[in-house]
Design a protein around this motif. Sequence first.
Motif, PDB file in Angstrom:
ATOM      1  N   GLY A  76       0.969  -1.115  -0.059  1.00 45.99           N
ATOM      2  CA  GLY A  76       0.038   0.045  -0.251  1.00 45.99           C
ATOM      3  C   GLY A  76       0.878   1.329   0.072  1.00 45.99           C
ATOM      4  N   ILE A  77       0.418   2.151  -0.614  1.00 45.17           N
ATOM      5  CA  ILE A  77       1.368   3.425  -1.073  1.00 45.17           C
ATOM      6  C   ILE A  77       0.473   4.712  -0.634  1.00 45.17           C
ATOM      7  N   ILE A  78       0.975   5.527   0.365  1.00 45.34           N
ATOM      8  CA  ILE A  78       0.203   6.756   0.553  1.00 45.34           C
ATOM      9  C   ILE A  78       1.071   8.028  -0.380  1.00 45.34           C
TER      10      ILE A  78
ATOM     11  N   GLU B  20     -10.233   4.506  -0.924  1.00 41.97           N
ATOM     12  CA  GLU B  20     -10.763   5.899  -0.585  1.00 41.97           C
ATOM     13  C   GLU B  20     -10.292   6.448   0.699  1.00 41.97           C
ATOM     14  N   SER B  21      -9.790   5.669   1.577  1.00 43.25           N
ATOM     15  CA  SER B  21      -8.980   6.094   2.753  1.00 43.25           C
ATOM     16  C   SER B  21      -7.786   5.258   3.353  1.00 43.25           C
ATOM     17  N   ARG B  22      -7.084   6.127   3.918  1.00 40.59           N
ATOM     18  CA  ARG B  22      -5.748   5.578   4.699  1.00 40.59           C
ATOM     19  C   ARG B  22      -6.049   4.399   5.380  1.00 40.59           C
ATOM     20  N   GLN B  23      -6.998   4.289   6.379  1.00 36.59           N
ATOM     21  CA  GLN B  23      -7.506   3.240   7.060  1.00 36.59           C
ATOM     22  C   GLN B  23      -7.614   2.244   6.107  1.00 36.59           C
ATOM     23  N   ALA B  24      -8.658   1.960   5.248  1.00 37.99           N
ATOM     24  CA  ALA B  24      -8.812   0.841   4.282  1.00 37.99           C
ATOM     25  C   ALA B  24      -7.580   0.412   3.737  1.00 37.99           C
TER      26      ALA B  24
ATOM     27  N   TYR C 110      -3.372   1.896  -3.432  1.00 40.54           N
ATOM     28  CA  TYR C 110      -2.748   3.437  -3.153  1.00 40.54           C
ATOM     29  C   TYR C 110      -3.880   4.165  -2.787  1.00 40.54           C
ATOM     30  N   PHE C 111      -3.681   5.306  -1.847  1.00 49.34           N
ATOM     31  CA  PHE C 111      -4.398   6.375  -1.544  1.00 49.34           C
ATOM     32  C   PHE C 111      -3.686   7.683  -1.876  1.00 49.34           C
TER      33      PHE C 111
END
Length: 315
Positions: free
Chosen positions: A147-149, A187-191, A172-173
């Motif tokens: 996962g990439i923010i 759609e969210s950092r948490q997800a 990604y977020f």
Amino acid sequence: MKIALLCHIEPDTGYPAQFEAAGFTLYYATTADQRASLDPKIAAEIRAVLTVGSIGLSAAEMDSLPNLEIICAQGVGFELIDTEAAKARNIQVTHGPGTNNSAVADHTLALMLAITRSVSYLDHRVRTGKWTQSRITLPGMFGKKLGIIGMGNIGHQIAQRCAGGFNMPVGYFNRRQMTDSPWQYFESRQALAKWADYLVVATPGGKDTLKLVDADVLRELGPDGYLINIARGTVVDTTALIESLRTDSIAGAALDVIDGEPEVPVEMISMIKNLVLTPHTAGRSPEAMDNMMKLVLANLAAHFGGKAVLTPVKA
């Protein structure tokens, strides 16, 4: 007549001579104390500043440089440069987008592998005579979920390396979904954190991303998840991260940046087993440094030659 350039950083060997040859006289203020106590006579001569995003230049500092015309951020980041104050004084601001993307992406994978395979911890164990006791079973990285923010240019290069080299699904977020991206959008950092095995922070710094990775995000990442930060220390809630590491609420973290650097929180010093630290060096390859310095010189030459700069920052 030579142009006075104030350096907040110490350029690598060879580059000061290039600046001198290009018509600049270099002055140095590489610490907060030096910047606060700059000789007023020198301050009055300064027409250009070379800095980095994590040092920046405040409105008050600009006010102390009455003849300042241009601020050059060496890398892509410019979060601590007061761009509004610069705009009000008609001071040009430039930065270095794209100059160190490959180096940062490479370093990210090095950090991911180092924390996954406990490289730092095992190196320490071997050096202290614990060879046999250190031959433990460790997880692999192949096929795990990334996962990439912040799916910018650096995030994209990280995704390519992990998907192509390690067969990793990528999510990604971002502030907005990318219509042409092959990666899964969350759609969210948490997800994203809940889905991912590795959460890589690759977003810009600044007030808009302050503590974007907080206790809630780390809770969703969970005891089998790893956090990697190659962005800015301010993007991660340090207190929440320390607590997550202390309680084994996440599997580990690897950080190239820390909020408040170069100071390292004392709690982190003893976390050898589940924390890898490097000193904000991800973007420092010979190729990247050359790219950055050439771009700074090109921007300075353009500005003082009466031409448009190559990579302006817009306030």
